[in-house]
Write an enzyme that holds these catalytic residues in place. Structure first.
Site, mmCIF file in Angstrom:
data_model
loop_
_atom_site.group_PDB
_atom_site.id
_atom_site.type_symbol
_atom_site.label_atom_id
_atom_site.label_comp_id
_atom_site.label_asym_id
_atom_site.label_seq_id
_atom_site.Cartn_x
_atom_site.Cartn_y
_atom_site.Cartn_z
ATOM 1 N N PHE A 1 11.159 58.234 60.403
ATOM 2 C CA PHE A 1 11.960 59.011 59.466
ATOM 3 C C PHE A 1 11.440 59.214 57.935
ATOM 4 O O PHE A 1 11.964 60.139 57.427
ATOM 5 C CB PHE A 1 13.551 58.427 59.657
ATOM 6 C CG PHE A 1 13.477 56.903 58.832
ATOM 7 C CD1 PHE A 1 13.716 56.978 57.526
ATOM 8 C CD2 PHE A 1 13.458 55.803 59.569
ATOM 9 C CE1 PHE A 1 13.807 55.709 56.721
ATOM 10 C CE2 PHE A 1 13.408 54.560 58.939
ATOM 11 C CZ PHE A 1 13.555 54.579 57.439
ATOM 12 N N LYS B 1 7.287 64.095 68.955
ATOM 13 C CA LYS B 1 8.743 63.459 69.202
ATOM 14 C C LYS B 1 9.072 63.035 67.843
ATOM 15 O O LYS B 1 8.584 62.005 67.580
ATOM 16 C CB LYS B 1 8.688 62.478 70.115
ATOM 17 C CG LYS B 1 9.914 62.237 70.813
ATOM 18 C CD LYS B 1 11.202 61.748 69.987
ATOM 19 C CE LYS B 1 11.091 60.527 69.469
ATOM 20 N NZ LYS B 1 12.272 60.078 68.318
ATOM 21 N N GLU C 1 14.759 60.760 65.153
ATOM 22 C CA GLU C 1 16.095 61.543 65.433
ATOM 23 C C GLU C 1 16.986 61.560 64.168
ATOM 24 O O GLU C 1 18.136 62.196 64.249
ATOM 25 C CB GLU C 1 16.856 61.046 66.537
ATOM 26 C CG GLU C 1 17.183 59.607 66.393
ATOM 27 C CD GLU C 1 16.188 58.432 66.572
ATOM 28 O OE1 GLU C 1 16.584 57.186 66.607
ATOM 29 O OE2 GLU C 1 15.022 58.870 66.769
ATOM 30 N N SER D 1 7.436 50.928 62.880
ATOM 31 C CA SER D 1 7.186 49.606 62.815
ATOM 32 C C SER D 1 6.405 48.756 63.806
ATOM 33 O O SER D 1 6.163 49.286 64.822
ATOM 34 C CB SER D 1 8.850 48.964 62.849
ATOM 35 O OG SER D 1 9.153 49.093 64.621
ATOM 36 N N CYS E 1 5.724 52.892 54.209
ATOM 37 C CA CYS E 1 4.955 51.637 54.574
ATOM 38 C C CYS E 1 3.901 51.336 53.790
ATOM 39 O O CYS E 1 3.203 50.308 53.638
ATOM 40 C CB CYS E 1 4.282 52.186 56.026
ATOM 41 S SG CYS E 1 3.035 53.350 56.024
ATOM 42 N N GLU F 1 9.221 42.501 56.477
ATOM 43 C CA GLU F 1 9.179 44.020 56.010
ATOM 44 C C GLU F 1 10.630 44.494 55.801
ATOM 45 O O GLU F 1 11.181 44.689 56.692
ATOM 46 C CB GLU F 1 8.293 45.019 56.897
ATOM 47 C CG GLU F 1 8.337 46.538 56.254
ATOM 48 C CD GLU F 1 7.785 47.330 57.466
ATOM 49 O OE1 GLU F 1 7.082 48.202 56.752
ATOM 50 O OE2 GLU F 1 7.921 47.269 58.426
#
Length: 498
Positions: free
Chosen positions: A149, A173, A176, A226, A281, A382
């Site tokens: 995202f 993909k 969402e 992740s 990240c 994290e």
């Protein structure tokens, strides 16, 4: 309410699963759209479309592919504001940050435009008498990408432009949580002349992910997200015979030596820790202050942190926007409370922050934690939010050990005026991307992006030369054209070069 659908075989396709996910405006907290979740049949339809398109696209000329990509780059440039607005509306990051995301994604499109140079292969003549050997690279077939995202346009563009430039077809993909940008990228690719089926987008959740990982016609999978999910992606993809590159999480350290320009270091720590609300990240999440720099450096960071302007991403005055969801905001805030309980000094506490007129938005102020114990959750996990930890080290040796002992190895940086110290650091630190007086060392498009240790699962990084290698397979061709006057005869011995 608007429904974001799939893009399959060159056109929008309405979802048939009957399952939908909410898409929020993080600045208001209101659900403004919904996204259709793909059923297995819809993933299969996207893969079937990509497989059929590969028959002609995989054999298309490099000239045809690059012509489409040059046109695509032109359209992305013309629509960059529109794409950035979609990102801001669904992710929450400020418009300037969203524009930067689009620009960095376009770097990979530009690299893909030069694919004819990258795929030209090698030739060795006369390796033996009248024998030549050539090495070429060919596409894999149908490949897929599963993207996060936090960069809904850039990370997909890390993947599909190179993949299709190499002759593959692609199934994407996206997350969402902010799916509109990827859908728009696919529409523009079609407008640029990309044949139907070469790029498909399936929206969805774990159902779609698992079908991608299991589908027998998908040859390779790229992932960014992740660490726990990256591990899952690698194991399940390999189990089903696929290539995989899965980029996981991070805990990026910024080492500040006593000779550094502390004003510059403080500015860069703010930029790298709190930009995009820390949902990167490559964000700096730990500053390692060496020697007697700590108190002064923390004071400078705190002064700057308190003056940051936080608000809706579409407000030009905002420097930082909200977080992606209410649940994530609350989880990030919990780390500040637990850090205090576990021995850290809370220098700046942003957990009670709200924006007038946007009280239901997913806003969180910035937090600065000093003298954070290495056993504290805020140091070990994290966080993926606007929380910066400061730890102290007496010497360079103590600091480098602290960084190298981290289970992650995505990015790191050193701030110093000493070239020898910087060179030593870049050779000794165990991380995949290193900055010298650069806090977020994300490589340009023609160098590859990726970390070490628990930040990468798979052998190859994304984009750059590694990306091209990932989306192609090598073939070596050995050729002999004998002189008609030669009479070779029969020889059952092992062939040798002579």
């Amino acid at each position: 309410m608007k429904t974001i659908t799939h893009w399959i075989d060159g056109k929008p396709v309405e979802g048939t699963s009957g399952r939908f996910g909410p898409v929020y405006n993080p600045a208001t907290g209101a659900q403004e759209k919904q996204v259709a979740f793909a059923a297995v049949d819809e993933v299969d339809a996207a893969v079937a479309s990509a497989k059929a398109a590969f028959e002609s696209w995989g054999e298309s000329s490099l000239a045809k592919r690059t012509a489409v990509l040059f046109k695509y780059r032109e359209l992305l440039d013309a629509h960059r504001d529109e794409i950035a607005e979609l990102i801001t509306a669904e992710h929450g990051k400020v418009h300037s940050d969203a524009l930067g995301e689009v620009a960095r994604g376009m770097e990979i499109v530009e690299l893909a435009c030069g694919i004819s140079v990258q795929l030209k292969g090698e030739l060795s003549t006369q390796v033996s008498t009248r024998v030549d050997v050539a090495s070429i690279r060919q596409p894999l077939g149908v490949v897929a990408g599963i993207t996060p995202f936090n960069f809904p346009a850039m990370v997909p563009m890390w993947m599909f432009p190179l993949a299709i430039a190499c002759g593959n077809t692609f199934v994407l993909k996206p997350s969402e949580k902010d799916p509109s940008a990827s859908f728009r990228l696919a529409e523009l690719a079609s407008e640029a002349g990309l044949p139907d089926g070469v790029l498909n987008v399936v929206q969805g959740d774990k159902t779609a992910v698992d079908r991608i990982l299991e589908h027998p016609d998908i040859e390779a999978v790229s992932f960014v997200g992740s660490t726990p999910i990256a591990k899952y992606i690698q194991l399940k993809a390999v189990e089903h015979g696929k290539r995989v590159q899965a980029l996981g999480g991070a805990k990026n350290h910024m080492l500040v030596l006593p000779d550094a320009d502390l004003d510059h270091a403080a500015d860069q720590a703010i930029n790298a820790a709190y930009g995009s609300a820390g949902e990167r990240c490559m964000a700096v999440s730990v500053v390692v202050a060496v020697g007697d720099t700590g108190d002064e450096l923390v004071g400078k960071i705190a002064e700057r942190a308190k003056n940051l302007r936080i608000g809706p991403g579409d407000d030009p005055a905002s420097e930082m926007g909200p977080l992606i969801t209410r649940e994530h905001r609350d989880k990030v805030a919990s780390y500040v409370a637990s850090a205090a309980e576990q021995g850290a000094d809370v220098v700046v506490d942003g957990t009670g922050f709200s924006v007038d007129g946007h009280e239901d938005g997913f806003f969180l102020g910035v937090s600065l934690l000093d003298r954070v114990p290495l056993t504290a959750d805020a140091y070990r996990d994290e966080i993926f939010g606007p929380v910066l930890c400061v730890v102290r080290a007496e010497t360079y040796e103590e600091a480098i050990k602290l960084i190298n002992d981290s289970r992650w190895g995505n990015g790191t940086a050193i701030f110093t005026r000493d070239g020898g110290a910087a060179r030593r650091f870049q050779m000794e630190v165990k991380a995949g991307m290193v900055g010298v007086n650069v806090p977020i060392p994300v490589p340009v498009g023609y160098h590859s992006f990726g970390g070490w240790k628990d930040s990468l699962f798979g052998d190859l990084h994304v984009y750059g030369n590694d990306g091209i290698a990932f989306y192609t397979q090598g073939k070596v061709i050995t050729t002999r054209w004998p002189d008609p006057a030669d009479a070779g005869g029969i020889n059952l011995g092992f062939p040798s070069n002579s």
